[in-house]
Design a protein around this motif. Structure first.
Motif, PDB file in Angstrom:
ATOM      1  N   GLU A  57     -38.616 -16.921   0.104  1.00  0.00           N
ATOM      2  CA  GLU A  57     -38.133 -18.290  -0.121  1.00  0.00           C
ATOM      3  C   GLU A  57     -36.608 -18.338  -0.078  1.00  0.00           C
ATOM      4  OE1 GLU A  57     -39.645 -21.221  -0.469  1.00  0.00           O
ATOM      5  OE2 GLU A  57     -41.570 -20.281  -0.023  1.00  0.00           O
ATOM      6  N   LEU A  58     -35.956 -17.383  -0.714  1.00  0.00           N
ATOM      7  CA  LEU A  58     -34.489 -17.349  -0.715  1.00  0.00           C
ATOM      8  C   LEU A  58     -33.949 -17.123   0.699  1.00  0.00           C
ATOM      9  CD1 LEU A  58     -33.838 -15.243  -3.952  1.00  0.00           C
ATOM     10  CD2 LEU A  58     -33.213 -17.641  -3.582  1.00  0.00           C
ATOM     11  N   ALA A  59     -34.653 -16.306   1.488  1.00  0.00           N
ATOM     12  CA  ALA A  59     -34.193 -16.024   2.859  1.00  0.00           C
ATOM     13  C   ALA A  59     -34.214 -17.281   3.722  1.00  0.00           C
ATOM     14  CB  ALA A  59     -35.060 -14.932   3.481  1.00  0.00           C
ATOM     15  N   ARG A  60     -35.091 -18.212   3.409  1.00  0.00           N
ATOM     16  CA  ARG A  60     -35.120 -19.467   4.169  1.00  0.00           C
ATOM     17  C   ARG A  60     -33.829 -20.265   3.952  1.00  0.00           C
ATOM     18  NH1 ARG A  60     -40.593 -19.409   2.173  1.00  0.00           N
ATOM     19  NH2 ARG A  60     -42.027 -18.875   3.868  1.00  0.00           N
ATOM     20  N   VAL A  61     -33.180 -20.037   2.819  1.00  0.00           N
ATOM     21  CA  VAL A  61     -31.932 -20.739   2.494  1.00  0.00           C
ATOM     22  C   VAL A  61     -30.723 -19.958   2.982  1.00  0.00           C
ATOM     23  CG1 VAL A  61     -30.496 -21.657   0.621  1.00  0.00           C
ATOM     24  CG2 VAL A  61     -33.004 -21.800   0.470  1.00  0.00           C
ATOM     25  N   TYR A  62     -30.735 -18.627   2.752  1.00  0.00           N
ATOM     26  CA  TYR A  62     -29.520 -17.829   2.988  1.00  0.00           C
ATOM     27  C   TYR A  62     -29.563 -16.989   4.265  1.00  0.00           C
ATOM     28  CZ  TYR A  62     -28.462 -19.235  -1.755  1.00  0.00           C
ATOM     29  OH  TYR A  62     -28.215 -19.988  -2.875  1.00  0.00           O
ATOM     30  N   GLY A  63     -30.711 -16.925   4.917  1.00  0.00           N
ATOM     31  CA  GLY A  63     -30.761 -16.227   6.192  1.00  0.00           C
ATOM     32  C   GLY A  63     -31.484 -14.895   6.140  1.00  0.00           C
ATOM     33  N   PRO A  64     -31.719 -14.290   7.316  1.00  0.00           N
ATOM     34  CA  PRO A  64     -32.505 -13.056   7.415  1.00  0.00           C
ATOM     35  C   PRO A  64     -31.794 -11.807   6.912  1.00  0.00           C
ATOM     36  CG  PRO A  64     -31.643 -13.663   9.562  1.00  0.00           C
ATOM     37  CD  PRO A  64     -31.298 -14.789   8.646  1.00  0.00           C
ATOM     38  N   LEU A  65     -30.500 -11.918   6.645  1.00  0.00           N
ATOM     39  CA  LEU A  65     -29.756 -10.829   6.024  1.00  0.00           C
ATOM     40  C   LEU A  65     -29.041 -11.447   4.832  1.00  0.00           C
ATOM     41  CD1 LEU A  65     -29.389  -7.787   6.740  1.00  0.00           C
ATOM     42  CD2 LEU A  65     -27.120  -8.382   7.563  1.00  0.00           C
ATOM     43  N   MET A  66     -29.465 -11.064   3.636  1.00  0.00           N
ATOM     44  CA  MET A  66     -29.065 -11.779   2.422  1.00  0.00           C
ATOM     45  C   MET A  66     -28.662 -10.788   1.335  1.00  0.00           C
ATOM     46  SD  MET A  66     -31.657 -14.228   0.216  1.00  0.00           S
ATOM     47  CE  MET A  66     -32.899 -12.929   0.098  1.00  0.00           C
ATOM     48  N   THR A  67     -27.648 -11.179   0.552  1.00  0.00           N
ATOM     49  CA  THR A  67     -27.182 -10.335  -0.543  1.00  0.00           C
ATOM     50  C   THR A  67     -27.606 -10.917  -1.882  1.00  0.00           C
ATOM     51  OG1 THR A  67     -25.232  -9.662   0.722  1.00  0.00           O
ATOM     52  CG2 THR A  67     -25.158  -9.308  -1.653  1.00  0.00           C
ATOM     53  N   LEU A  68     -28.089 -10.056  -2.754  1.00  0.00           N
ATOM     54  CA  LEU A  68     -28.421 -10.433  -4.127  1.00  0.00           C
ATOM     55  C   LEU A  68     -27.680  -9.510  -5.082  1.00  0.00           C
ATOM     56  CD1 LEU A  68     -32.317 -10.837  -4.062  1.00  0.00           C
ATOM     57  CD2 LEU A  68     -30.628 -12.651  -3.933  1.00  0.00           C
ATOM     58  N   ARG A  69     -27.233 -10.076  -6.170  1.00  0.00           N
ATOM     59  CA  ARG A  69     -26.745  -9.251  -7.282  1.00  0.00           C
ATOM     60  C   ARG A  69     -27.855  -9.211  -8.319  1.00  0.00           C
ATOM     61  NH1 ARG A  69     -23.871 -11.065 -10.353  1.00  0.00           N
ATOM     62  NH2 ARG A  69     -23.850 -13.267  -9.738  1.00  0.00           N
ATOM     63  N   LEU A  70     -28.326  -8.022  -8.605  1.00  0.00           N
ATOM     64  CA  LEU A  70     -29.372  -7.829  -9.605  1.00  0.00           C
ATOM     65  C   LEU A  70     -28.758  -6.991 -10.719  1.00  0.00           C
ATOM     66  CD1 LEU A  70     -32.294  -7.003  -7.133  1.00  0.00           C
ATOM     67  CD2 LEU A  70     -31.705  -9.219  -8.127  1.00  0.00           C
ATOM     68  N   GLY A  71     -28.249  -7.689 -11.759  1.00  0.00           N
ATOM     69  CA  GLY A  71     -27.455  -6.990 -12.752  1.00  0.00           C
ATOM     70  C   GLY A  71     -26.206  -6.457 -12.094  1.00  0.00           C
ATOM     71  N   PHE A  72     -26.006  -5.129 -12.166  1.00  0.00           N
ATOM     72  CA  PHE A  72     -24.840  -4.514 -11.533  1.00  0.00           C
ATOM     73  C   PHE A  72     -25.206  -3.803 -10.230  1.00  0.00           C
ATOM     74  CE2 PHE A  72     -23.526  -4.789 -15.996  1.00  0.00           C
ATOM     75  CZ  PHE A  72     -22.384  -5.562 -15.819  1.00  0.00           C
ATOM     76  N   LYS A  73     -26.386  -4.114  -9.729  1.00  0.00           N
ATOM     77  CA  LYS A  73     -26.820  -3.527  -8.459  1.00  0.00           C
ATOM     78  C   LYS A  73     -26.661  -4.560  -7.352  1.00  0.00           C
ATOM     79  CE  LYS A  73     -30.629  -1.026  -8.114  1.00  0.00           C
ATOM     80  NZ  LYS A  73     -32.077  -0.671  -8.045  1.00  0.00           N
ATOM     81  N   THR A  74     -26.039  -4.139  -6.251  1.00  0.00           N
ATOM     82  CA  THR A  74     -25.933  -4.998  -5.067  1.00  0.00           C
ATOM     83  C   THR A  74     -27.059  -4.640  -4.102  1.00  0.00           C
ATOM     84  OG1 THR A  74     -23.537  -5.163  -5.275  1.00  0.00           O
ATOM     85  CG2 THR A  74     -24.487  -5.711  -3.138  1.00  0.00           C
ATOM     86  N   THR A  75     -27.832  -5.651  -3.730  1.00  0.00           N
ATOM     87  CA  THR A  75     -28.997  -5.437  -2.873  1.00  0.00           C
ATOM     88  C   THR A  75     -28.914  -6.348  -1.656  1.00  0.00           C
ATOM     89  OG1 THR A  75     -30.417  -4.836  -4.755  1.00  0.00           O
ATOM     90  CG2 THR A  75     -31.522  -5.558  -2.738  1.00  0.00           C
ATOM     91  N   VAL A  76     -29.132  -5.793  -0.495  1.00  0.00           N
ATOM     92  CA  VAL A  76     -29.202  -6.566   0.746  1.00  0.00           C
ATOM     93  C   VAL A  76     -30.667  -6.621   1.175  1.00  0.00           C
ATOM     94  CG1 VAL A  76     -28.631  -6.569   3.210  1.00  0.00           C
ATOM     95  CG2 VAL A  76     -26.857  -6.125   1.519  1.00  0.00           C
ATOM     96  N   VAL A  77     -31.137  -7.831   1.484  1.00  0.00           N
ATOM     97  CA  VAL A  77     -32.545  -8.037   1.838  1.00  0.00           C
ATOM     98  C   VAL A  77     -32.660  -8.404   3.313  1.00  0.00           C
ATOM     99  CG1 VAL A  77     -34.658  -9.302   1.303  1.00  0.00           C
ATOM    100  CG2 VAL A  77     -33.003  -8.822  -0.517  1.00  0.00           C
ATOM    101  N   VAL A  78     -33.524  -7.697   4.029  1.00  0.00           N
ATOM    102  CA  VAL A  78     -33.780  -7.919   5.451  1.00  0.00           C
ATOM    103  C   VAL A  78     -35.091  -8.689   5.593  1.00  0.00           C
ATOM    104  CG1 VAL A  78     -34.271  -6.780   7.656  1.00  0.00           C
ATOM    105  CG2 VAL A  78     -32.559  -5.812   6.097  1.00  0.00           C
ATOM    106  N   SER A  79     -35.064  -9.830   6.314  1.00  0.00           N
ATOM    107  CA  SER A  79     -36.250 -10.680   6.386  1.00  0.00           C
ATOM    108  C   SER A  79     -36.603 -11.123   7.802  1.00  0.00           C
ATOM    109  CB  SER A  79     -36.063 -11.922   5.494  1.00  0.00           C
ATOM    110  OG  SER A  79     -35.805 -11.567   4.163  1.00  0.00           O
ATOM    111  N   SER A  80     -36.108 -10.441   8.802  1.00  0.00           N
ATOM    112  CA  SER A  80     -36.472 -10.781  10.181  1.00  0.00           C
ATOM    113  C   SER A  80     -36.638  -9.501  10.988  1.00  0.00           C
ATOM    114  CB  SER A  80     -35.406 -11.669  10.836  1.00  0.00           C
ATOM    115  OG  SER A  80     -34.259 -10.916  11.181  1.00  0.00           O
ATOM    116  N   ALA A  81     -37.396  -9.611  12.077  1.00  0.00           N
ATOM    117  CA  ALA A  81     -37.624  -8.448  12.934  1.00  0.00           C
ATOM    118  C   ALA A  81     -36.321  -7.961  13.554  1.00  0.00           C
ATOM    119  CB  ALA A  81     -38.636  -8.801  14.018  1.00  0.00           C
ATOM    120  N   GLU A  82     -35.444  -8.906  13.923  1.00  0.00           N
ATOM    121  CA  GLU A  82     -34.173  -8.529  14.563  1.00  0.00           C
ATOM    122  C   GLU A  82     -33.292  -7.726  13.613  1.00  0.00           C
ATOM    123  OE1 GLU A  82     -36.089 -11.656  16.740  1.00  0.00           O
ATOM    124  OE2 GLU A  82     -35.504 -11.571  14.633  1.00  0.00           O
ATOM    125  N   MET A  83     -33.184  -8.195  12.358  1.00  0.00           N
ATOM    126  CA  MET A  83     -32.370  -7.469  11.386  1.00  0.00           C
ATOM    127  C   MET A  83     -33.024  -6.140  11.002  1.00  0.00           C
ATOM    128  SD  MET A  83     -29.530  -9.048  10.815  1.00  0.00           S
ATOM    129  CE  MET A  83     -29.552  -9.336  12.588  1.00  0.00           C
TER     130      MET A  83
END
Length: 498
Positions: A57-83
């Motif tokens: 759901e978040l990727a629909r807003v922010y795109g197929p390559l998205m950054t999340l801060r989870l506490g003090f961890k930086t996480t990048v989420v891949v949500s498309s075949a191209e990425m």
């Protein structure tokens, strides 16, 4: 009390300062876009109980390559075949590291692990051993009879249930059969019996271990808390890991005693191979690697294989015409006078399509095993800093309408006359990952899942318990190390006589 309050306020201020510094660093590093999140906590509360769905759901807003801060961890989420292709193929080496959860650290499990170990000489040697010594067609063929025997025992168990008019717990049967198939491949013996009390207990242990090793822990997001383990997740995981290690120690000790006191011919199973390799001078594969590797095959192999069988049966019960298509194919190829064998699978394209479609809709590990950037890397015009966690949402990619027509429907036919497979080259279909960190146990999993599913459908007609319509069948998911059915699947079997 005042001193405690001041200490607490100081601690919160300290965290806020670190948060502000990290937020400034993130903004200035050209990371992919993403939600700002709450102070200190980041986007933790946006993950929910089904992170794969929340991230889609978040990727629909922010795109197929998205950054999340989870506490003090930086996480990048891949949500498309191209990425996914960029991360897992183009920059495979850069993202070959592992982001390891705190729960996997007891008894140095992650240090000696194949699935969780960091990219390096030891990991490469373990991977080589899997590819060239364990999961080869020759090795798997030599142990085929043991796996086929386990499936025949499953069919006997189901026939007993038929005589008693009982519904069959598909998930539990799949767990026991998959576990014993893997167990016989590993060390030529069963672990538990079908229908026994130990089967239920062992399945619970497997589930608890998988949950402990795969579930987020607050100390993963706030590293300072690792020293106190506030939720007790690491302590509980240590108990489960130790129980499995003790089981393996007993099996290894008996094997060593057998070979030292008699001149019996070696069994030629995985354990024999691993014990021999661990004694080779100069090898990166040490004896400490054996138990973590066995545990991974037990937990990941059993959990993913059995959940795929259960999901496939659930989807076929929801789609009776497709169940009948599988049965007719089996009748035409196998007939009614012999049992299904592993060598038959290649002649069953519709059955293979059913398994593929099940894996598309219900990938065993929906976010794959977390990757880690070993070097700062440019992806899609953005910067992914060194040591950033990278999640690949295989669940979301498998349901993306960009690549799949009518993506939420169960349509095995989409794989007929198609060369799309799960070997890591088709990035819109990567249930087992891709690249050098791709699951090495696919050859064994494929044989076990196809054979078990084929045998169940070839020998029995299946229907839901009386009074339950397909519309009432619960298809909720439980998110853990693997994505299992939240409610066990019960079905009534009737032997096929014609």
């Amino acid at each position: 009390m005042a001193d405690l309050l001041n200490l607490f306020l100081w601690f919160v201020t300290f965290l806020a300062c670190i948060y502000s510094f990290r937020l400034f660093s993130v903004k200035s590093s050209k990371l992919p876009p993403g939600p700002v999140g709450l102070p200190i906590l980041g986007s933790l509360f946006q993950m929910g109980t089904k992170p794969h769905e929340s991230l889609a759901e978040l990727a629909r807003v922010y795109g197929p390559l998205m950054t999340l801060r989870l506490g003090f961890k930086t996480t990048v989420v891949v949500s498309s075949a191209e990425m996914a292709a960029e991360v897992l193929q183009k920059h495979d080496q850069a993202f070959a590291g592992r982001s390891v959860m705190d729960a996997a650290s007891p008894l140095d499990h992650s240090k000696w692990s194949l699935g969780l170990g960091q990219n390096g000489p030891r990991w490469r040697e373990m991977r080589r051993i899997c590819n060239s010594e364990l999961f080869t067609p020759r090795r798997l063929d030599s142990l085929r009879g043991l796996r086929e025997q386990k499936v025949q025992e499953l069919l006997l168990h189901v026939r007993e249930a038929c005589r008693g008019g009982q519904a069959v717990n598909i998930g539990e049967c799949a767990v026991v059969t998959t576990l014993n198939s893997i167990s016989n491949t590993l060390f030529s013996q069963d672990t538990i019996g079908l229908g026994s009390e130990s089967a239920t207990e062992f399945r619970a242990l497997l589930g608890d271990t998988a949950s402990a090793l795969g579930s987020p822990n607050i100390s993963d997001f706030f590293p300072l808390l690792k020293y106190v383990d506030p939720q007790g997740v690491r302590r509980q995981a240590a108990v489960y890991i130790k129980r499995f290690y003790e089981l393996f120690d007993e099996i290894i000790e008996k094997r060593n005693e057998l070979y030292s006191t008699s001149k019996v011919e070696k069994k030629g199973d995985f354990l024999d191979v691993l014990l021999e390799l661990s004694t080779k001078t100069g090898s990166e594969f040490k004896k400490e690697c054996i138990k973590p590797l066995l545990l991974e095959m037990f937990t990941a192999g059993t959990d993913s294989g059995s959940s795929t069988i259960e999901w496939a049966m659930a989807e076929l019960l929801l789609n009776p015409k497709k169940m009948e298509t599988v049965r007719l194919e089996l009748k035409q190829i196998i007939g009614k006078d012999r049992v299904v064998q592993e060598t038959d699978i290649q002649q069953l394209p519709y059955l293979q399509a059913v398994v593929k479609e099940t894996l598309r809709l219900h990938p065993p590990i929906p976010l794959l095993v977390p990757h880690r950037a070993d070097v700062t890397t440019k992806v899609g015009g953005f910067t992914v800093p060194k040591h950033t966690e990278v999640l690949v949402n295989a669940w979301s990619i498998g349901r993306d309408s960009t690549y799949w027509e009518n993506p939420t429907a169960f349509l095995p036919e989409r794989f007929l006359e198609s060369d799309i497979n799960f070997k890591g080259k088709d990035f819109h279909f990567i249930p087992f990952g891709s690249g050098r960190r791709m699951c090495p146990g696919i050859p064994l999993a494929v044989r076990t899942v196809h054979l078990t599913l084929a045998a169940l459908i070839h020998c029995f007609e299946w229907k839901l318990p009386e009074g339950m319509s397909p519309e009432k069948l619960d298809v909720e998911e439980y998110f853990g190390l693997t994505m299992r059915k939240a409610v066990p699947l019960l079905a009534v079997a009737t032997p096929i006589t014609t």
